[in-house]
Design a protein around this motif. Structure first.
Motif, mmCIF file in Angstrom:
data_model
loop_
_atom_site.group_PDB
_atom_site.id
_atom_site.type_symbol
_atom_site.label_atom_id
_atom_site.label_comp_id
_atom_site.label_asym_id
_atom_site.label_seq_id
_atom_site.Cartn_x
_atom_site.Cartn_y
_atom_site.Cartn_z
ATOM 1 N N LYS A 297 8.369 36.054 -12.634
ATOM 2 C CA LYS A 297 9.224 36.710 -13.448
ATOM 3 C C LYS A 297 9.774 37.989 -12.727
ATOM 4 N N GLU A 298 9.128 38.428 -11.795
ATOM 5 C CA GLU A 298 9.717 39.667 -11.048
ATOM 6 C C GLU A 298 10.681 39.138 -10.273
ATOM 7 N N LYS A 299 10.558 37.816 -9.461
ATOM 8 C CA LYS A 299 11.552 37.360 -8.574
ATOM 9 C C LYS A 299 12.912 37.102 -9.510
ATOM 10 N N ILE A 300 12.610 36.562 -10.845
ATOM 11 C CA ILE A 300 13.751 36.290 -11.787
ATOM 12 C C ILE A 300 14.341 37.865 -12.041
ATOM 13 N N ALA A 301 13.755 38.778 -12.337
ATOM 14 C CA ALA A 301 14.351 40.010 -12.751
ATOM 15 C C ALA A 301 15.053 40.650 -11.508
ATOM 16 N N LYS A 302 14.623 40.295 -10.574
ATOM 17 C CA LYS A 302 15.449 41.105 -9.289
ATOM 18 C C LYS A 302 16.571 40.330 -9.123
ATOM 19 N N ASP A 303 16.586 38.862 -9.310
ATOM 20 C CA ASP A 303 17.814 37.915 -9.119
ATOM 21 C C ASP A 303 18.608 38.463 -10.081
ATOM 22 N N PHE A 304 18.411 38.669 -11.415
ATOM 23 C CA PHE A 304 19.088 38.986 -12.268
ATOM 24 C C PHE A 304 19.763 40.538 -12.106
ATOM 25 N N GLN A 305 19.014 41.246 -11.490
ATOM 26 C CA GLN A 305 19.639 42.629 -11.417
ATOM 27 C C GLN A 305 20.583 42.661 -10.141
ATOM 28 N N ARG A 306 20.253 41.758 -9.100
ATOM 29 C CA ARG A 306 20.995 41.522 -8.017
ATOM 30 C C ARG A 306 22.613 40.783 -8.550
ATOM 31 N N GLN A 307 22.382 39.896 -9.485
ATOM 32 C CA GLN A 307 23.363 39.345 -9.998
ATOM 33 C C GLN A 307 24.380 39.949 -10.882
ATOM 34 N N LYS A 308 23.959 40.991 -11.414
ATOM 35 C CA LYS A 308 24.672 41.872 -12.267
ATOM 36 C C LYS A 308 25.192 43.169 -11.372
ATOM 37 N N PHE A 309 24.259 43.671 -10.594
ATOM 38 C CA PHE A 309 24.630 44.951 -9.840
ATOM 39 C C PHE A 309 24.744 44.869 -8.367
ATOM 40 N N GLY A 310 24.710 43.857 -7.733
ATOM 41 C CA GLY A 310 24.694 43.603 -6.224
ATOM 42 C C GLY A 310 26.321 43.906 -5.862
ATOM 43 N N PRO A 311 26.270 43.786 -4.444
ATOM 44 C CA PRO A 311 27.631 44.231 -3.849
ATOM 45 C C PRO A 311 28.621 43.167 -4.585
ATOM 46 N N ASP A 312 28.299 41.966 -4.559
ATOM 47 C CA ASP A 312 29.119 41.070 -5.017
ATOM 48 C C ASP A 312 28.722 40.412 -6.490
ATOM 49 N N GLY A 313 28.220 41.393 -7.322
ATOM 50 C CA GLY A 313 27.796 40.990 -8.398
ATOM 51 C C GLY A 313 28.904 41.223 -9.571
ATOM 52 N N GLU A 314 28.455 40.664 -10.592
ATOM 53 C CA GLU A 314 29.391 40.665 -11.951
ATOM 54 C C GLU A 314 29.943 41.924 -12.317
ATOM 55 N N LEU A 315 29.285 43.213 -12.168
ATOM 56 C CA LEU A 315 29.775 44.502 -12.425
ATOM 57 C C LEU A 315 31.044 44.631 -11.482
ATOM 58 N N GLU A 316 30.605 44.470 -10.169
ATOM 59 C CA GLU A 316 31.719 44.866 -9.072
ATOM 60 C C GLU A 316 32.918 43.908 -9.252
ATOM 61 N N GLN A 317 32.741 42.717 -9.782
ATOM 62 C CA GLN A 317 33.850 41.600 -10.065
ATOM 63 C C GLN A 317 34.599 42.131 -11.119
ATOM 64 N N LYS A 318 33.837 42.569 -12.289
ATOM 65 C CA LYS A 318 34.719 43.127 -13.333
ATOM 66 C C LYS A 318 35.430 44.340 -12.933
ATOM 67 N N SER A 319 34.934 45.114 -12.290
ATOM 68 C CA SER A 319 35.300 46.462 -11.897
ATOM 69 C C SER A 319 36.753 46.257 -11.159
ATOM 70 N N SER A 320 36.681 45.263 -10.307
ATOM 71 C CA SER A 320 37.913 45.040 -9.468
ATOM 72 C C SER A 320 38.773 44.290 -10.424
ATOM 73 N N SER A 321 38.679 43.491 -11.193
ATOM 74 C CA SER A 321 39.489 42.800 -12.098
ATOM 75 C C SER A 321 40.118 43.742 -13.001
ATOM 76 N N ILE A 322 39.369 44.748 -13.682
ATOM 77 C CA ILE A 322 39.968 45.714 -14.524
ATOM 78 C C ILE A 322 40.812 46.759 -14.021
ATOM 79 N N MET A 323 40.369 47.228 -12.724
ATOM 80 C CA MET A 323 40.972 48.369 -12.024
ATOM 81 C C MET A 323 42.258 47.734 -11.180
ATOM 82 N N LYS A 324 42.402 46.637 -10.753
ATOM 83 C CA LYS A 324 43.596 46.098 -9.932
ATOM 84 C C LYS A 324 44.830 46.523 -10.578
ATOM 85 N N PRO A 325 44.943 46.269 -11.787
ATOM 86 C CA PRO A 325 46.255 46.184 -12.480
ATOM 87 C C PRO A 325 46.575 48.018 -12.419
ATOM 88 N N ILE A 326 45.557 48.779 -12.683
ATOM 89 C CA ILE A 326 45.957 50.051 -12.772
ATOM 90 C C ILE A 326 45.992 50.676 -11.138
#
Length: 176
Positions: A92-121
């Protein structure tokens, strides 16, 4: 002789001024504070980040609860049961850390979403900066907030308000 020296001096002055570059600078933070699109994007990204952080926190709280229960029950468990519970907690700890990395890591979903939202601006600001540079015959425009270090900048070269105007916004609403 005076005529030749005068002509040479004038020619030299003309050549050196023709190589002079005109420049200006912008304050990208100041510009972005004036853009409603940017504020909206920041709110959207903040909400998404908060949502994912709650999920991450919930997963780690569950792991903490499982570990405390395991510690309390450890004395009464058979060795094979201990191993299963330990493995469950580790998984469970490994799954939680993987989830955290998937969402907040350098190539995570938050970074991708930020790039896609900020690019037009960013593209919109870049086009406005280019238009100001072309309109004022500037060769170079620096960003005061980038890695470039400006020890001093004369405010007369600040083109931030011109960029805001070019974006169709009103300068002066926010203080620098």
């Amino acid at each position: 002789m005076k005529k030749i020296i005068f002509t040479l001096a004038f020619t030299f002055l003309a050549i050196t001024t023709s190589f002079a570059q005109r420049f200006g600078y912008v304050d990208s933070d100041y510009i972005l504070k004036h853009m409603p699109d940017y504020a909206s994007a920041q709110k959207q990204l903040g909400a998404l980040s908060d949502q994912w952080q709650k999920e991450v926190d919930g997963r780690f709280q569950e792991i903490d609860r499982l570990y405390k229960t395991y510690q309390a029950d450890q004395v009464l468990m058979a060795p094979d049961m201990k191993k299963r519970r330990e493995a469950e907690i580790v998984d469970k700890e490994k799954i939680a850390k993987d989830f955290q990395r998937q969402k907040f890591g350098p190539d995570g979903e938050l970074e991708q979403k930020s790039s896609s939202i900020m690019k037009p601006i960013q593209d919109k600001v870049a086009k406005a900066v280019q238009a100001v540079a072309e309109a004022e015959s500037l060769d170079i425009i620096f960003d005061k907030n980038s890695e470039l270090i400006m020890m001093y900048a004369n405010p007369r070269y600040d083109k931030s308000a011109d960029v805001i105007t070019r974006l169709g916004l009103k300068p002066g609403v926010f203080a620098k």
